[in-house]
Design an enzyme around this catalytic site. Structure first.
Site, PDB file in Angstrom:
ATOM      1  N   GLY A   5       0.791  -1.213   0.000  1.00 25.36           N
ATOM      2  CA  GLY A   5       0.000   0.000   0.000  1.00 25.36           C
ATOM      3  C   GLY A   5       0.827   1.269   0.000  1.00 25.36           C
ATOM      4  N   HIS A  43       4.610   1.606  -7.980  1.00 25.49           N
ATOM      5  CA  HIS A  43       3.590   0.559  -7.904  1.00 25.49           C
ATOM      6  C   HIS A  43       2.655   0.609  -9.113  1.00 25.49           C
ATOM      7  CE1 HIS A  43       4.303   1.328  -3.458  1.00 25.49           C
ATOM      8  NE2 HIS A  43       4.567   0.046  -3.550  1.00 25.49           N
ATOM      9  N   ARG A  89       8.556   4.831   1.831  1.00 27.86           N
ATOM     10  CA  ARG A  89       9.275   5.378   2.975  1.00 27.86           C
ATOM     11  C   ARG A  89       9.853   6.770   2.707  1.00 27.86           C
ATOM     12  NH1 ARG A  89      10.468  -0.343   3.826  1.00 27.86           N
ATOM     13  NH2 ARG A  89       9.727  -0.943   5.912  1.00 27.86           N
TER      14      ARG A  89
END
Length: 282
Positions: free
Chosen positions: A31, A37, A188
């Protein structure tokens, strides 16, 4: 686009598609989706009849002092992005669904593939990854599964696991997606302060320098890693976890750079651990 939380629901839809002769692409994620992604989802949608995305922050790959509880999450935004990228099904289970009480079965890839690099500093990582990916494969029943090169060691581990366990799944490696200044996109990155975000550019600069040296003919891995290390060490906010040049297939350190080569590094900027790499065939 369908959204399901139960394993039985996801597996039922996947079986229905497979039994109808449709190809199924699968993109496993934790997620907090970004363009890296989404590039995997878009490629899957272009290459398969149906695409499944999983969103699950997997607790078994986090160590006791790592950022499981603080890992960024935004399911509403993730679902909107998946729909825009043409996903057909998003599977977002809870931890209790994926790991029932008393669960004691794990999948582990041993040897040089997992001993060094991220495996040395994060000993729980690859057992957790291999276990959850095996479970997700058994649910999504994919024809192809898509992973980013940014997690090159993880990709090698999964490829070996699929080969060793005779899984009938094609593992597709996709290029690392970067910010305009070169930093590899990562969930991150959101942890970084503005000052740390500027400092983090040394990570990709080191990657590009290592890649440049090998492309220019350097074949001594010690010299390549020394040049990469020098770039990172010049940044006061950066702290090196590792910088290595290894075989892209086995993760073993070569005496001389030859064949398929992975140059990989992990660097802390503040408390945020960033990884990046390059792969060259020489």
């Amino acid at each position: 686009m369908e959204i399901v939380r139960k394993i039985s629901q996801a597996r039922s839809l996947a079986k229905q598609w497979k039994n109808s002769g449709l190809s199924v692409g699968f993109v496993p994620t934790m997620g907090y989706l970004h363009q890296g992604h989404l590039s995997l989802v878009e490629r899957s949608a272009a290459e398969n009849d149906k695409t499944i995305v999983s969103i699950f922050v997997n607790p078994t790959q986090f160590g006791p002092t790592e950022d499981l509880e603080t890992y960024p999450r935004d399911l509403r935004a993730d679902l909107a992005l998946c729909e825009d990228a043409k996903a057909d099904l998003v599977f977002c289970p809870g931890a209790d669904d994926m790991y029932r009480p008393g669960s004691c079965t794990f999948v582990e890839v041993s040897g040089s593939l997992t001993a060094g690099l991220c495996g040395a500093s994060r000993p729980d990582l690859f057992r957790g990854v291999a276990t959850v990916v095996t479970k997700l494969f058994s649910i999504a029943l994919p024809t192809r599964a898509y992973f980013g090169q940014k997690d090159a060691q993880q990709l090698a581990v999964i490829k070996r696991m699929v080969e060793d366990l005779d899984m009938d799944i094609e593992i597709v490696s996709c290029p690392t997606v970067r910010e305009d200044d070169g930093l590899a996109k990562s969930s991150r990155n959101s942890y970084l302060t503005p000052e740390q975000r500027v400092a983090a550019r040394v990570v990709s600069r080191a990657v590009f320098e290592g890649e440049r040296l090998i492309a220019a003919g350097e074949r001594d891995p010690v010299k390549v890693t020394a040049s990469m290390r020098k770039i990172v060490e010049a940044e006061p906010l950066a702290r090196i976890d590792y910088i290595e040049v290894v075989s892209a297939q086995t993760m073993e350190k070569p005496e001389k750079i030859d064949g398929s080569i992975l140059g990989a590094l992990a660097v802390f900027v503040g408390d945020t651990r960033l990884i990046d790499n390059f792969i060259l065939h020489v």
